[in-house]
Design an enzyme around this catalytic site. Structure first.
Site, mmCIF file in Angstrom:
data_model
loop_
_atom_site.group_PDB
_atom_site.id
_atom_site.type_symbol
_atom_site.label_atom_id
_atom_site.label_comp_id
_atom_site.label_asym_id
_atom_site.label_seq_id
_atom_site.Cartn_x
_atom_site.Cartn_y
_atom_site.Cartn_z
ATOM 1 N N ASP A 87 29.941 24.483 14.144
ATOM 2 C CA ASP A 87 29.046 23.848 15.108
ATOM 3 C C ASP A 87 29.253 22.341 15.091
ATOM 4 O O ASP A 87 29.216 21.666 16.106
ATOM 5 C CB ASP A 87 27.570 24.111 14.747
ATOM 6 C CG ASP A 87 27.209 25.558 15.017
ATOM 7 O OD1 ASP A 87 28.110 26.330 15.413
ATOM 8 O OD2 ASP A 87 26.039 25.911 14.814
ATOM 9 N N LEU A 95 16.726 20.343 20.744
ATOM 10 C CA LEU A 95 16.524 19.025 20.145
ATOM 11 C C LEU A 95 17.780 18.171 20.262
ATOM 12 O O LEU A 95 18.889 18.675 20.203
ATOM 13 C CB LEU A 95 16.181 19.171 18.659
ATOM 14 C CG LEU A 95 14.836 19.798 18.353
ATOM 15 C CD1 LEU A 95 14.669 19.929 16.857
ATOM 16 C CD2 LEU A 95 13.722 18.962 18.944
ATOM 17 N N LYS A 99 15.477 22.563 9.459
ATOM 18 C CA LYS A 99 15.794 23.178 10.752
ATOM 19 C C LYS A 99 16.389 24.558 10.493
ATOM 20 O O LYS A 99 17.465 24.680 9.916
ATOM 21 C CB LYS A 99 16.798 22.299 11.498
ATOM 22 C CG LYS A 99 17.090 22.793 12.899
ATOM 23 C CD LYS A 99 17.963 21.779 13.635
ATOM 24 C CE LYS A 99 18.239 22.212 15.067
ATOM 25 N NZ LYS A 99 18.946 23.482 15.163
ATOM 26 N N ARG A 150 14.140 31.603 24.433
ATOM 27 C CA ARG A 150 14.205 30.293 25.070
ATOM 28 C C ARG A 150 14.971 30.348 26.389
ATOM 29 O O ARG A 150 14.621 29.667 27.343
ATOM 30 C CB ARG A 150 14.871 29.288 24.145
ATOM 31 C CG ARG A 150 15.089 27.955 24.831
ATOM 32 C CD ARG A 150 16.002 27.064 24.054
ATOM 33 N NE ARG A 150 15.290 26.385 22.997
ATOM 34 C CZ ARG A 150 15.839 25.989 21.874
ATOM 35 N NH1 ARG A 150 17.111 26.229 21.662
ATOM 36 N NH2 ARG A 150 15.150 25.365 20.965
ATOM 37 N N CYS A 180 38.311 29.993 -27.241
ATOM 38 C CA CYS A 180 38.502 30.221 -28.683
ATOM 39 C C CYS A 180 39.956 30.455 -29.058
ATOM 40 O O CYS A 180 40.289 30.607 -30.223
ATOM 41 C CB CYS A 180 37.652 31.391 -29.144
ATOM 42 S SG CYS A 180 38.274 32.959 -28.540
ATOM 43 N N CYS A 234 38.539 37.923 -22.968
ATOM 44 C CA CYS A 234 38.861 37.387 -24.285
ATOM 45 C C CYS A 234 38.648 38.529 -25.273
ATOM 46 O O CYS A 234 37.646 39.235 -25.192
ATOM 47 C CB CYS A 234 37.926 36.222 -24.617
ATOM 48 S SG CYS A 234 38.028 35.707 -26.342
HETATM 49 ZN ZN LIG Z 1 37.512 33.461 -26.409
#
Ligand SMILES: [Zn+2]
Length: 641
Positions: free
Chosen positions: A30, A76, A101, A123, A378, A391
């Protein structure tokens, strides 16, 4: 970029208009569409194409019974610049109010003398809409009867984001288009299935002196309303910032902020133009989609040991917020996208709250993304199961992450967060990385065991106290091996600002005699690895660099721009406004809210607005404000850096 001719603009607008209104498949946002219209309006104000752009209500083809509006339902006027907002507000006196809005479909509801709902209408073109009475009766939030009448109520029918999520497969690009279709169903029971909602925002035919009074009246009738706030005239943007911040919490789409004159008498005096009421303006949030470049992929380890790819992109503005990171959800989805470094990608932040990497626009030339063989947290080996990366050291991995949080809290000397509490926060998903400490809310904390309101408030207070962190402390808090107290101090003293430290190379660093090549490599790599965290932290904290103190200022920790207020106007060439503001704050300066006597520097980019005049007026009265060009401002940064 080559400027388009009026004829080219006309062709383009017509094409997008058709894509939008007939095919419901917009190709541009828009915002971009409005820019085209604005440019055409400037080049050729009498272009017939300008009259072909229907107002919001006319989205789908009108087919039902026509209803003439007693008072026109005009759309508006809108703006995208703070200056335009100020110019608008200068035309009248009295208080201002603002509401978010809603991006929905405007409707008119009429209630008779006994308070019964007798009509609902779209409208349409603003003068004539379509009768949708039977359908609006099916919408929650629209009462069939209110306690008094006759009255006309105006508001917005919309689809909540949670309902839209459920209906994504219907192929609509946004909830508004789906809602527009839903309210025009031939069978009202069909409309009901769409679970539409309603917000009232205007009352006609009842004596109310102010907008605030109208909202109180709507509430008394049990009609849902959006939040309405009073706006200080000297800081109008604050309402925009307020609602932009809240945008993510709402279960509905908002596309800007509506500002109105609070006094109904002022509204009547201001009246309408042929297209818009003069007493209201929509300050729109900017572009919801944008193209940018994928720089890298980082890997983020969750509490459960899942490792999620996170795209790091060149910062791009989406819905008013700068976005530089985007979750790629999981390994499988990342692979589907076929990402390479340097790929041009399309990012979206529409119909939802979290930025999404939609697609690759152009494949990059850079390296393919390598799936890490070791956990970034780690360093245990990783494992791929179906679409996910894990992991293998889940328990120990959690320990590593909690330890980093503990280290951070200790380094910044924030009281009240013991190891137990930190582990609790981590396990509850409230604090995953150190930046999360700064976005904790009281409500989050209260969910924890043995947490009372007093303690929660105290903890939040303690965190808030740590929003200015000296550079050496900040560096140490990042938990980079080899970046402990001594090295952090040296780095802070040598390079003085965080930006300076982040720019440093291994060679420069190993040249410092107490550091040496091993530490230098570790530090530079560590800083690179923590880049995401640093960016997230900077959203909440200011890092106070080591600058030479200004005469009269106390202490050596004074940042170079400390105590000085800045304001920008017009568009900057070398950086975005957001980046510029960050620069000011990183160097200890502050952003001013407007051209006032406190302002030190007004920096002007291309096409500056009315602020320059205001600043000059202040100067002529002996004010301290100085007007700087962008080049002069760059020079100032260099000196401060
Ligand atoms: Zn780890």
């Amino acid at each position: 970029m080559k400027k388009k001719s009026a004829e080219q603009l006309e062709t383009e607008i017509r094409r997008h208009n058709e894509l939008y209104f007939q095919k419901h498949q917009p190709e541009i946002s828009d915002y971009e569409f409005d820019r085209l219209v604005e440019r055409l309006r400037t080049l050729k104000p009498d272009s017939p194409v300008l009259r072909e752009i229907p107002s919001d209500g006319a989205r789908l083809k009108e087919s039902g019974i026509k209803v003439r509006h007693v008072t026109p339902m005009l759309s508006l006027d809108k703006c995208y610049q703070e200056e335009d907002l100020q110019d608008w507000a200068e035309k009248f006196s009295g208080d201002l109010v603002a509401t978010p809005k809603i991006d929905g479909c405007a409707v008119e509801l009429r209630y008779d003398g006994a308070g019964r709902l007798i009509l609902g209408a779209t409208r349409g073109d603003g003068m004539v809409g379509e009768d949708i009475t039977l359908n609006v009766r099916m919408i929650e939030g629209i009462p069939a009867k209110i306690s008094s009448g006759p009255v006309e109520i105006r508001g917005e029918i919309y689809m909540s984001l949670s309902v839209f999520q459920k209906r994504k497969e219907e192929g609509f690009s946004n909830p508004r288009n789906l809602a527009a279709g839903a309210i025009k169903q031939k069978d009202p029971n069909k409309t009901k299935e769409y679970e539409l909602s309603f917000f009232g925002y205007d009352v006609l035919g009842v004596a109310c002196a102010t907008e605030l009074e109208k909202f109180r009246q709507l509430k008394a009738w049990k009609i849902p309303t959006v939040e309405i706030i009073e706006v200080p005239r000297d800081d109008m943007k604050s309402a925009y910032d307020y609602f932009l911040k809240k945008r993510e919490q709402h279960d509905y789409e908002t596309d800007g902020v509506v500002y109105k004159a609070n006094l109904v008498s002022e509204q009547q005096r201001l009246n309408f133009t042929a297209h818009h009421p003069r007493y209201a303006i929509a300050y729109k949030f900017q572009g919801d989609s944008g193209e940018t470049i994928l720089k890298d992929v980082e890997w983020s380890v969750s509490r459960t040991g899942t490792i999620t790819p996170v795209g790091i992109v060149e910062p791009v503005e989406l819905s008013g917020a700068m976005v530089s990171r985007v979750s790629l959800h999981n390994l499988g989805l990342m692979k589907q996208l076929g990402l390479r470094r340097g790929s041009k990608v399309l990012m979206m932040r529409r119909g939802g709250v979290i930025p999404k990497l939609e697609s690759v626009v152009r494949a990059g030339e850079g390296a393919a993304i390598v799936v890490p063989a070791h956990c970034p947290s780690c360093e245990a080996p990783t494992e791929v199961r179906e679409d996910f990366l894990y992991c293998t050291n889940t328990k120990g991995c959690r320990r590593t992450q909690v330890a980093e949080l503990e280290h951070f809290i200790k380094a910044i000397e924030c009281d009240g967060f013991g190891d137990k509490l930190i582990a609790q926060l981590y396990d509850a998903g409230l604090v995953q990385d150190p930046a999360d400490f700064f976005s904790l809310q009281q409500g989050d904390l209260l969910e924890l065991d043995r947490m009372g309101e007093t303690l929660a408030a105290k903890l939040l207070h303690n965190v808030a106290e740590k929003k200015k962190i000296p550079l050496d402390v900040f560096l140490r808090a990042l938990a980079i091996r080899e970046l402990a107290k001594h090295t952090s101090k040296i780095l802070a003293q040598e390079f003085r600002t965080l930006e300076g430290v982040l720019r440093v190379t291994e060679e420069e660093l190993s040249a410092i005699h107490t550091i040496g090549p091993v530490i230098a490599k570790e530090v530079v790599e560590g800083l690179k690895r923590k880049k995401g965290l640093i960016e997230r932290l900077l959203k909440h904290v200011a890092v106070v660099g080591v600058g030479s103190p200004r005469p009269g200022a106390e202490g050596a920790e004074t940042a170079p721009l400390q105590g000085r207020k800045f304001l920008f106007t017009g568009s900057l060439e070398t950086m975005t406004r957001g980046e510029a503001e960050k620069k000011v704050e990183a160097l200890g300066g502050e952003m001013a809210s407007g051209v006032t006597k406190d302002l030190d520097y007004l920096v002007t980019g291309a096409e500056p607005g009315s602020k320059v005049e205001k600043a000059k007026k202040l100067q002529s009265k002996g004010g301290k404000v100085r007007v700087l060009s962008e080049a002069e401002w760059q020079k100032m940064l260099k000196l401060a850096d």
